[in-house]
Design a protein around this motif. Structure first.
Motif, mmCIF file in Angstrom:
data_model
loop_
_atom_site.group_PDB
_atom_site.id
_atom_site.type_symbol
_atom_site.label_atom_id
_atom_site.label_comp_id
_atom_site.label_asym_id
_atom_site.label_seq_id
_atom_site.Cartn_x
_atom_site.Cartn_y
_atom_site.Cartn_z
ATOM 1 N N ALA A 27 0.817 -1.274 0.051
ATOM 2 C CA ALA A 27 0.103 -0.063 0.040
ATOM 3 C C ALA A 27 1.034 1.378 0.068
ATOM 4 O O ALA A 27 1.803 1.132 0.698
ATOM 5 N N ILE A 28 0.551 2.313 -0.651
ATOM 6 C CA ILE A 28 1.168 3.442 -0.554
ATOM 7 C C ILE A 28 0.442 4.821 -0.015
ATOM 8 O O ILE A 28 -0.817 4.829 -0.497
ATOM 9 N N SER A 29 1.051 5.719 0.410
ATOM 10 C CA SER A 29 0.194 7.050 0.996
ATOM 11 C C SER A 29 -0.074 7.778 -0.232
ATOM 12 O O SER A 29 0.271 7.552 -1.575
ATOM 13 N N ALA A 30 -1.078 8.707 -0.073
ATOM 14 C CA ALA A 30 -1.775 9.372 -1.154
ATOM 15 C C ALA A 30 -0.687 10.233 -2.020
ATOM 16 O O ALA A 30 -0.751 10.457 -3.324
ATOM 17 N N ASP A 31 0.397 10.491 -1.394
ATOM 18 C CA ASP A 31 1.428 11.405 -1.733
ATOM 19 C C ASP A 31 2.498 10.781 -2.367
ATOM 20 O O ASP A 31 3.597 11.054 -2.730
ATOM 21 N N GLY A 32 2.565 9.355 -2.213
ATOM 22 C CA GLY A 32 3.802 8.442 -2.656
ATOM 23 C C GLY A 32 4.871 8.603 -1.698
ATOM 24 O O GLY A 32 5.812 8.016 -1.910
ATOM 25 N N GLU A 33 4.812 9.285 -0.587
ATOM 26 C CA GLU A 33 6.038 9.232 0.415
ATOM 27 C C GLU A 33 6.256 7.977 1.190
ATOM 28 O O GLU A 33 7.291 7.703 1.438
ATOM 29 N N TYR A 34 5.269 7.422 1.390
ATOM 30 C CA TYR A 34 5.189 5.997 2.211
ATOM 31 C C TYR A 34 4.814 4.916 1.612
ATOM 32 O O TYR A 34 3.866 4.747 1.011
ATOM 33 N N ILE A 35 5.458 3.680 1.856
ATOM 34 C CA ILE A 35 5.000 2.592 1.457
ATOM 35 C C ILE A 35 4.964 1.441 2.276
ATOM 36 O O ILE A 35 6.132 1.344 3.068
ATOM 37 N N ALA A 36 3.944 0.671 2.531
ATOM 38 C CA ALA A 36 3.820 -0.456 3.539
ATOM 39 C C ALA A 36 3.869 -1.584 2.567
ATOM 40 O O ALA A 36 3.236 -1.733 1.651
ATOM 41 N N ALA A 37 4.371 -2.767 3.111
ATOM 42 C CA ALA A 37 4.165 -4.101 2.584
ATOM 43 C C ALA A 37 3.968 -5.237 3.710
ATOM 44 O O ALA A 37 4.514 -5.158 4.812
ATOM 45 N N GLY A 38 3.387 -6.182 3.391
ATOM 46 C CA GLY A 38 3.275 -7.231 4.224
ATOM 47 C C GLY A 38 3.755 -8.538 3.544
ATOM 48 O O GLY A 38 3.321 -8.819 2.454
ATOM 49 N N SER A 39 4.510 -9.498 4.421
ATOM 50 C CA SER A 39 4.897 -10.594 3.702
ATOM 51 C C SER A 39 4.499 -11.885 4.519
ATOM 52 O O SER A 39 4.139 -12.032 5.631
ATOM 53 N N TYR A 40 4.608 -13.014 3.646
ATOM 54 C CA TYR A 40 4.240 -14.428 4.350
ATOM 55 C C TYR A 40 5.438 -14.664 5.366
ATOM 56 O O TYR A 40 5.389 -15.440 5.992
ATOM 57 N N ASP A 41 6.452 -13.861 5.378
ATOM 58 C CA ASP A 41 7.472 -14.000 6.415
ATOM 59 C C ASP A 41 7.105 -13.529 7.932
ATOM 60 O O ASP A 41 7.953 -13.384 8.836
ATOM 61 N N GLY A 42 6.003 -12.989 7.784
ATOM 62 C CA GLY A 42 5.390 -12.434 9.078
ATOM 63 C C GLY A 42 5.700 -11.087 9.375
ATOM 64 O O GLY A 42 5.284 -10.449 10.175
ATOM 65 N N GLY A 43 6.446 -10.308 8.379
ATOM 66 C CA GLY A 43 6.999 -8.950 8.446
ATOM 67 C C GLY A 43 5.960 -7.987 8.121
ATOM 68 O O GLY A 43 5.341 -7.977 6.936
ATOM 69 N N VAL A 44 5.901 -6.646 8.585
ATOM 70 C CA VAL A 44 5.210 -5.643 8.216
ATOM 71 C C VAL A 44 6.354 -4.610 7.939
ATOM 72 O O VAL A 44 6.942 -4.284 9.113
ATOM 73 N N TYR A 45 6.671 -4.153 6.931
ATOM 74 C CA TYR A 45 7.524 -3.290 6.590
ATOM 75 C C TYR A 45 7.252 -1.972 6.175
ATOM 76 O O TYR A 45 5.944 -1.569 5.621
ATOM 77 N N LEU A 46 7.825 -0.716 6.702
ATOM 78 C CA LEU A 46 7.356 0.618 6.202
ATOM 79 C C LEU A 46 8.577 1.173 5.323
ATOM 80 O O LEU A 46 9.624 1.008 6.047
ATOM 81 N N PHE A 47 8.523 1.761 4.228
ATOM 82 C CA PHE A 47 9.665 2.333 3.395
ATOM 83 C C PHE A 47 9.335 3.965 3.463
ATOM 84 O O PHE A 47 7.985 4.113 3.223
ATOM 85 N N ASP A 48 10.178 4.756 3.161
ATOM 86 C CA ASP A 48 10.142 6.001 2.566
ATOM 87 C C ASP A 48 10.441 5.918 1.151
ATOM 88 O O ASP A 48 11.240 4.993 0.959
ATOM 89 N N LYS A 49 10.007 6.661 0.311
ATOM 90 C CA LYS A 49 10.058 6.527 -1.174
ATOM 91 C C LYS A 49 11.427 6.733 -1.378
ATOM 92 O O LYS A 49 12.050 6.168 -2.649
ATOM 93 N N ASP A 50 12.092 7.240 -0.748
ATOM 94 C CA ASP A 50 13.744 7.766 -1.213
ATOM 95 C C ASP A 50 14.726 6.641 -0.906
ATOM 96 O O ASP A 50 15.869 6.636 -0.971
ATOM 97 N N SER A 51 14.300 5.654 -0.146
ATOM 98 C CA SER A 51 15.215 4.673 0.258
ATOM 99 C C SER A 51 14.773 3.220 0.229
ATOM 100 O O SER A 51 13.445 2.927 0.645
#
Length: 210
Positions: A27-51
């Protein structure tokens, strides 16, 4: 086992990140700044678009089937098959709260992050609506079968649900405004920002608009 971020003008990823198992939801925030991801590895990940280095990774006890993020990226909700719904603030990998139910197939969050909806597997066969400030549901509704998809309007006023029926709820009541039986499993639902239109896709090879 990767998360990719693209700019719309190129098929070359801006970056990618490798997880330990299949990535089930992004999922991605409306302004594209933040990205969330969920994996079968059990992890919830949060990214900034720049890294491609996660801002954080929070480990749940089961496969993460669904993630959603508020418009400004402030709140992230995740549904895991450790039988919990999690709510995070973007600034911490420690959940604000969690709620224990059945396996969570689908989650959604209103644009301002105020309302969270979760749909669960056959172990609970329920839809839940939460306010972000509490892990006590505002209401729940038992559908009788696994809830594969949920969606919420931008203001949180209307909730669409996909099971073997399409349901529409108002946030103020756990009694459906209406339901429709298409004759097949409803695997995906979506709702317009103002809640005026609901789309549903069914395993009877049809798309419906309400």
């Amino acid at each position: 086992y990767k998360v990719y971020l693209f700019d719309k003008d190129s098929s070359t990823p801006l970056w990618s990140y490798t997880t330990d198992d299949a990535v089930r939801s992004v999922a991605i925030s409306a302004d594209g700044e933040y990205i969330a991801a969920g994996s079968y590895d059990g992890g919830v990940y949060l990214f900034d678009k720049d890294s491609s280095t996660p801002l954080w990774n929070s480990e749940t006890g089961g496969s993460v089937y669904s993630v959603a993020i508020s418009a400004a990226g402030e709140y992230i909700v995740a549904g895991s098959f450790d039988y919990k719904v999690y709510l995070f603030d973007k600034d911490s990998s420690t959940p604000l709260w969690s709620y224990t139910t059945g396996g969570v197939y689908s989650v959604a969050i209103s644009a301002d992050g105020e309302y969270i909806v979760a749909g669960c597997d056959w172990q609970s066969s329920k839809v839940y609506l939460f306010d972000k400030d509490s892990n006590t549901p505002l209401w729940s509704y038992e559908t009788g079968d696994s809830v594969y998809s949920v969606a919420i309007s931008a203001d949180g006023e209307y909730i669409a649900v996909g099971e073997y029926k399409v349901y529409l709820f108002d946030k103020d009541s756990g009694t459906p405004l209406w339901s429709y039986t298409p004759g097949g499993l409803v695997r995906s639902v979506s709702i317009s920002a103002d809640g005026e239109y609901i789309a549903a896709g069914s395993w009877n090879n049809k798309v419906y608009l309400f």
